[in-house]
Design a protein around this motif. Structure first.
Motif, PDB file in Angstrom:
ATOM      1  N   ALA A 141      10.364  37.192  47.898  1.00 36.14           N
ATOM      2  CA  ALA A 141       9.599  38.343  48.402  1.00 36.14           C
ATOM      3  C   ALA A 141       9.379  39.338  47.269  1.00 36.14           C
ATOM      4  N   HIS A 142       8.453  40.267  47.475  1.00 35.20           N
ATOM      5  CA  HIS A 142       8.157  41.317  46.490  1.00 35.20           C
ATOM      6  C   HIS A 142       9.377  42.218  46.308  1.00 35.20           C
ATOM      7  N   ASN A 143       9.642  42.575  45.054  1.00 34.11           N
ATOM      8  CA  ASN A 143      10.692  43.540  44.749  1.00 34.11           C
ATOM      9  C   ASN A 143      10.260  44.395  43.574  1.00 34.11           C
ATOM     10  N   GLY A 144      10.283  45.709  43.750  1.00 33.91           N
ATOM     11  CA  GLY A 144       9.968  46.639  42.670  1.00 33.91           C
ATOM     12  C   GLY A 144       8.535  47.108  42.699  1.00 33.91           C
ATOM     13  N   ASN A 145       8.292  48.238  42.015  1.00 36.40           N
ATOM     14  CA  ASN A 145       6.942  48.813  42.000  1.00 36.40           C
ATOM     15  C   ASN A 145       6.463  49.169  40.597  1.00 36.40           C
ATOM     16  N   GLN A 146       7.126  48.639  39.574  1.00 36.61           N
ATOM     17  CA  GLN A 146       6.664  48.824  38.195  1.00 36.61           C
ATOM     18  C   GLN A 146       5.747  47.656  37.841  1.00 36.61           C
ATOM     19  N   GLY A 147       5.090  47.763  36.694  1.00 36.59           N
ATOM     20  CA  GLY A 147       4.314  46.635  36.191  1.00 36.59           C
ATOM     21  C   GLY A 147       3.047  46.374  36.982  1.00 36.59           C
ATOM     22  N   PHE A 148       2.565  45.147  36.883  1.00 36.45           N
ATOM     23  CA  PHE A 148       1.299  44.772  37.503  1.00 36.45           C
ATOM     24  C   PHE A 148       1.254  43.255  37.637  1.00 36.45           C
ATOM     25  N   GLY A 149       0.199  42.745  38.245  1.00 32.97           N
ATOM     26  CA  GLY A 149       0.057  41.297  38.401  1.00 32.97           C
ATOM     27  C   GLY A 149       1.162  40.712  39.259  1.00 32.97           C
ATOM     28  N   TYR A 150       1.781  39.661  38.755  1.00 32.43           N
ATOM     29  CA  TYR A 150       2.829  38.954  39.498  1.00 32.43           C
ATOM     30  C   TYR A 150       4.225  39.538  39.249  1.00 32.43           C
ATOM     31  N   ASP A 151       4.315  40.668  38.545  1.00 32.43           N
ATOM     32  CA  ASP A 151       5.616  41.251  38.195  1.00 32.43           C
ATOM     33  C   ASP A 151       6.575  41.410  39.381  1.00 32.43           C
ATOM     34  N   PRO A 152       6.097  41.792  40.586  1.00 33.22           N
ATOM     35  CA  PRO A 152       7.028  41.979  41.703  1.00 33.22           C
ATOM     36  C   PRO A 152       7.674  40.695  42.229  1.00 33.22           C
ATOM     37  N   ILE A 153       7.178  39.515  41.812  1.00 33.31           N
ATOM     38  CA  ILE A 153       7.788  38.274  42.316  1.00 33.31           C
ATOM     39  C   ILE A 153       8.326  37.375  41.200  1.00 33.31           C
ATOM     40  N   PHE A 154       8.285  37.842  39.942  1.00 36.15           N
ATOM     41  CA  PHE A 154       8.779  37.020  38.835  1.00 36.15           C
ATOM     42  C   PHE A 154      10.127  37.545  38.341  1.00 36.15           C
ATOM     43  N   ILE A 155      11.142  36.679  38.408  1.00 31.83           N
ATOM     44  CA  ILE A 155      12.484  37.022  37.920  1.00 31.83           C
ATOM     45  C   ILE A 155      12.714  36.239  36.622  1.00 31.83           C
ATOM     46  N   PRO A 156      12.807  36.941  35.480  1.00 30.82           N
ATOM     47  CA  PRO A 156      13.044  36.214  34.225  1.00 30.82           C
ATOM     48  C   PRO A 156      14.430  35.590  34.194  1.00 30.82           C
ATOM     49  N   LYS A 157      14.525  34.452  33.523  1.00 29.29           N
ATOM     50  CA  LYS A 157      15.785  33.705  33.415  1.00 29.29           C
ATOM     51  C   LYS A 157      16.875  34.599  32.816  1.00 29.29           C
ATOM     52  N   GLY A 158      18.051  34.564  33.458  1.00 31.50           N
ATOM     53  CA  GLY A 158      19.179  35.359  32.986  1.00 31.50           C
ATOM     54  C   GLY A 158      19.233  36.753  33.599  1.00 31.50           C
ATOM     55  N   TYR A 159      18.285  37.071  34.467  1.00 30.50           N
ATOM     56  CA  TYR A 159      18.228  38.390  35.113  1.00 30.50           C
ATOM     57  C   TYR A 159      18.228  38.224  36.628  1.00 30.50           C
ATOM     58  N   SER A 160      18.608  39.284  37.330  1.00 28.72           N
ATOM     59  CA  SER A 160      18.591  39.249  38.792  1.00 28.72           C
ATOM     60  C   SER A 160      17.466  40.116  39.351  1.00 28.72           C
ATOM     61  N   GLN A 161      16.768  40.835  38.475  1.00 24.69           N
ATOM     62  CA  GLN A 161      15.668  41.704  38.893  1.00 24.69           C
ATOM     63  C   GLN A 161      14.323  41.098  38.514  1.00 24.69           C
ATOM     64  N   THR A 162      13.306  41.476  39.287  1.00 28.50           N
ATOM     65  CA  THR A 162      11.945  41.089  38.914  1.00 28.50           C
ATOM     66  C   THR A 162      11.467  41.990  37.781  1.00 28.50           C
ATOM     67  N   PHE A 163      10.385  41.585  37.125  1.00 30.95           N
ATOM     68  CA  PHE A 163       9.782  42.443  36.104  1.00 30.95           C
ATOM     69  C   PHE A 163       9.427  43.811  36.692  1.00 30.95           C
ATOM     70  N   ALA A 164       9.021  43.835  37.967  1.00 31.11           N
ATOM     71  CA  ALA A 164       8.596  45.089  38.598  1.00 31.11           C
ATOM     72  C   ALA A 164       9.770  46.016  38.914  1.00 31.11           C
ATOM     73  N   GLN A 165      10.993  45.527  38.809  1.00 28.05           N
ATOM     74  CA  GLN A 165      12.173  46.367  39.014  1.00 28.05           C
ATOM     75  C   GLN A 165      12.698  46.922  37.690  1.00 28.05           C
ATOM     76  N   MET A 166      12.126  46.464  36.588  1.00 28.51           N
ATOM     77  CA  MET A 166      12.569  46.896  35.264  1.00 28.51           C
ATOM     78  C   MET A 166      11.692  48.033  34.749  1.00 28.51           C
ATOM     79  N   SER A 167      12.252  48.837  33.860  1.00 26.06           N
ATOM     80  CA  SER A 167      11.433  49.842  33.186  1.00 26.06           C
ATOM     81  C   SER A 167      10.530  49.113  32.194  1.00 26.06           C
ATOM     82  N   LEU A 168       9.499  49.811  31.736  1.00 24.98           N
ATOM     83  CA  LEU A 168       8.590  49.211  30.752  1.00 24.98           C
ATOM     84  C   LEU A 168       9.354  48.838  29.488  1.00 24.98           C
ATOM     85  N   ALA A 169      10.289  49.677  29.082  1.00 27.44           N
ATOM     86  CA  ALA A 169      11.081  49.394  27.878  1.00 27.44           C
ATOM     87  C   ALA A 169      11.917  48.128  28.059  1.00 27.44           C
TER      88      ALA A 169
END
Length: 192
Positions: A141-169
């Protein structure tokens, strides 16, 4: 050094500006007076990136680069891939694209995916390619409101958050686009 990023996407410009640093003045399409929609009708990310960069270099005679990014989902034969932006149709809706992808993955346990960015740069009449990839998986499911595109549903390997849950930095430390842009920046620093 003035460098045109062949995009009108303010999110991409902001993301890449942070990576380039003060040595480069990053311009978007509007900054060089380009108001037309650049075509992306090639069958590969490389082809689309080259098509856009070549158009800007040929028509505006400025050092430039263009990117194309695709989300490749293993169990869907690497869909949406080159069609990521218009996966659910020509309206290019992030919400529609994510909804369709989640629907197609609904019954699958394999959620492995990767983001891949290809940059084509035209610098001093020379063409160069740079690529960045980040492995991960698609969330349920969608998580987070940062970023754009598919960021709310993509979890990078080794992380538990989606790109949209991370800060830009945080995202810029590991993202596909940042990997490709860092390769471009290294090239520019070495060759300028």
């Amino acid at each position: 050094m003035k460098l045109c990023f062949a995009t009108n996407n303010p999110n991409k410009i902001k993301e890449v500006s942070q990576l380039l640093g003060e040595k480069f003045e990053l311009l978007g399409l509007k900054d060089i007076g380009c108001n037309e929609e650049l075509r992306e009708d090639q069958s590969t990310l490389e082809g689309n990136a080259q098509q856009k960069a070549e158009y800007i270099f040929d028509h505006y005679h400025i050092n430039c680069f263009a990117d194309d990014t695709g989300l490749e989902v293993e169990t869907l034969n690497n869909e949406p891939g080159v069609f990521s932006a218009r996966y659910a149709g020509p309206q290019r809706s992030d919400e529609d694209n994510m909804a369709l992808l989640l629907e197609r993955l609904n019954s699958s346990d394999n959620r492995k995916a990767r983001f891949r960015t290809v940059i084509c740069a035209f610098i001093q009449n020379q063409k160069h390619f740079f690529e960045g990839t980040v492995e991960g998986e698609i969330a349920k499911a969608h998580n987070g409101n940062q970023g754009f595109g598919y960021d709310p549903i993509f979890i990078p390997k080794g992380y538990s958050q989606t790109f949209a849950q991370m800060s830009l930095a945080e995202k810029n430390k590991i993202s596909h686009r940042s990997i490709a842009v860092k390769k471009l920046v290294e090239f520019l620093k070495t060759n300028s």
